[in-house]
Design an enzyme around this catalytic site. Structure first.
Site, PDB file in Angstrom:
ATOM      1  N   HIS A   1       0.834  -1.198   0.000  1.00 39.99           N
ATOM      2  CA  HIS A   1       0.000   0.000   0.000  1.00 39.99           C
ATOM      3  C   HIS A   1       0.872   1.253   0.000  1.00 39.99           C
ATOM      4  O   HIS A   1       1.639   1.492   0.936  1.00 39.99           O
ATOM      5  CB  HIS A   1      -0.897  -0.033   1.240  1.00 39.99           C
ATOM      6  CG  HIS A   1      -1.854   1.098   1.343  1.00 39.99           C
ATOM      7  ND1 HIS A   1      -1.747   2.092   2.295  1.00 39.99           N
ATOM      8  CD2 HIS A   1      -2.962   1.400   0.601  1.00 39.99           C
ATOM      9  CE1 HIS A   1      -2.745   2.945   2.154  1.00 39.99           C
ATOM     10  NE2 HIS A   1      -3.482   2.552   1.129  1.00 39.99           N
TER      11      HIS A   1
ATOM     12  N   GLU B   1       0.361  -0.717  -4.702  1.00 34.15           N
ATOM     13  CA  GLU B   1      -0.844   0.109  -4.676  1.00 34.15           C
ATOM     14  C   GLU B   1      -0.405   1.566  -4.612  1.00 34.15           C
ATOM     15  O   GLU B   1       0.419   1.945  -3.772  1.00 34.15           O
ATOM     16  CB  GLU B   1      -1.708  -0.242  -3.463  1.00 34.15           C
ATOM     17  CG  GLU B   1      -3.095   0.385  -3.474  1.00 34.15           C
ATOM     18  CD  GLU B   1      -3.131   1.817  -2.933  1.00 34.15           C
ATOM     19  OE1 GLU B   1      -4.123   2.523  -3.168  1.00 34.15           O
ATOM     20  OE2 GLU B   1      -2.145   2.236  -2.265  1.00 34.15           O
TER      21      GLU B   1
ATOM     22  N   ASP C   1      -1.522   5.987  -5.640  1.00 33.87           N
ATOM     23  CA  ASP C   1      -2.547   7.004  -5.889  1.00 33.87           C
ATOM     24  C   ASP C   1      -1.981   7.987  -6.903  1.00 33.87           C
ATOM     25  O   ASP C   1      -0.777   8.282  -6.883  1.00 33.87           O
ATOM     26  CB  ASP C   1      -2.884   7.762  -4.601  1.00 33.87           C
ATOM     27  CG  ASP C   1      -3.091   6.830  -3.420  1.00 33.87           C
ATOM     28  OD1 ASP C   1      -4.210   6.339  -3.262  1.00 33.87           O
ATOM     29  OD2 ASP C   1      -2.120   6.594  -2.659  1.00 33.87           O
TER      30      ASP C   1
ATOM     31  N   HIS D   1      -1.028  10.805  -2.750  1.00 34.70           N
ATOM     32  CA  HIS D   1      -2.327  10.459  -2.164  1.00 34.70           C
ATOM     33  C   HIS D   1      -3.180  11.675  -1.827  1.00 34.70           C
ATOM     34  O   HIS D   1      -4.315  11.799  -2.271  1.00 34.70           O
ATOM     35  CB  HIS D   1      -2.135   9.608  -0.909  1.00 34.70           C
ATOM     36  CG  HIS D   1      -3.435   9.285  -0.218  1.00 34.70           C
ATOM     37  ND1 HIS D   1      -3.978  10.094   0.773  1.00 34.70           N
ATOM     38  CD2 HIS D   1      -4.315   8.272  -0.401  1.00 34.70           C
ATOM     39  CE1 HIS D   1      -5.127   9.577   1.168  1.00 34.70           C
ATOM     40  NE2 HIS D   1      -5.359   8.476   0.477  1.00 34.70           N
TER      41      HIS D   1
END
Length: 279
Positions: A39, A65, A67, A80
């Site tokens: 993440h 993962e 953003d 993010h």
């Protein structure tokens, strides 16, 4: 990759849809095994940076993962928050800065990263991409098309409209996860036999990526996992850092776990003889 006896429940042979991005859904070393997702790179002090991604890959992670947000001059930046203040030495909205300005900022001593540069730097990694703003959809599609990265990315967004728009922009299938509308309907209608009414919506997504619970509403329960599997959907759970909880969820039958603690998840997967996943 052998399956040693660990005393854990054997992995169930779910009727997965075959999705190239999800390597556990197609024949190969990871077929029918749970996936491990780093993440934001699973390095909170240096989240969403090349250093975090490199560390995760070196530990054995195949799935990163991330953003993405759009800069003022149209660059797709891995970041993010809507604003820079929490993690960088800058201030203000990401969307108000050019890439030249953003590239001078640091997260835990590391520079910010453009999505295209990460795709090129880690050609064997698969990226789970949360599209954080509407403009990101067009830039994401353009990069995926230009680099031919259709099988290496999954588009995630709480906003279902962004997923629908992406489908119209790419020349071939790109994996997607369900937004809050799809997931909410599955949680609320599923116990009452409502999946039949959702069949058309579910056919357009490849997995669900959910928290264990949302506010006070439990999401990842045995029946929810069973309903998703019956619909051919994998269940990936975020964000889990406790090894005991990781084992519990894997025993429940979830198909992937996202973590901020790379070492903990790597140890759990190693104990279950499905590590490393960079194969």
């Amino acid at each position: 990759m052998s399956r040693a006896k660990t005393g854990r429940k054997p992995y169930r042979q779910h009727p997965y849809r075959q999705v190239p991005y999800l390597v556990n859904s197609v024949p190969g070393p990871l077929h029918h095994t749970p996936l491990a997702f780093a993440h934001r790179g699973a390095d909170p002090e240096r989240e969403n940076t090349m250093a975090a991604f490199q560390r995760a890959v070196d530990l054995g992670f195949r799935y990163l993962e991330i953003d993405v947000r759009t800069s003022a001059d149209g660059e797709l930046v891995i970041f993010h928050d809507e604003t820079l203040d929490r993690t960088t030495d800058g201030t203000g909205r990401v969307s108000e800065h050019s890439w030249a300005q953003l590239s001078r900022l640091r997260v835990g001593g590391q520079p910010l990263v453009r999505f295209e540069d990460a795709l090129r730097a880690f050609p064997d990694a698969h990226f789970n991409v949360d599209l954080k703003d509407a403009a990101a959809v067009d830039h994401f599609a353009e990069i995926v098309e230009r680099l031919g990265a259709h099988d290496r990315v999954l588009a995630a967004s709480f906003n279902d409209a962004r997923r629908h728009r992406l489908r119209r922009l790419v020349s071939r299938h790109v994996a997607t996860s369900g937004g809050w509308v799809s997931i909410g309907l599955m949680v609320l209608l599923g116990p009452f036999g409502g999946l039949g009414r959702l069949s058309q919506r579910l056919a357009r997504i490849d997995c669900v990526q959910v928290p264990i619970r949302q506010s006070r509403i439990p999401v990842v329960r045995p029946k929810f996992v069973e309903r998703c599997h019956a619909a051919g959907l994998q269940v990936h759970v975020w964000v889990v850092d406790d090894p005991q909880e990781m084992h519990r969820l894997l025993d429940l039958g979830v198909d992937g776990i996202m973590t901020d603690d790379a070492e903990a998840l790597a140890a759990v997967m190693r104990e279950r003889s499905v590590w490393p996943q960079t194969v």
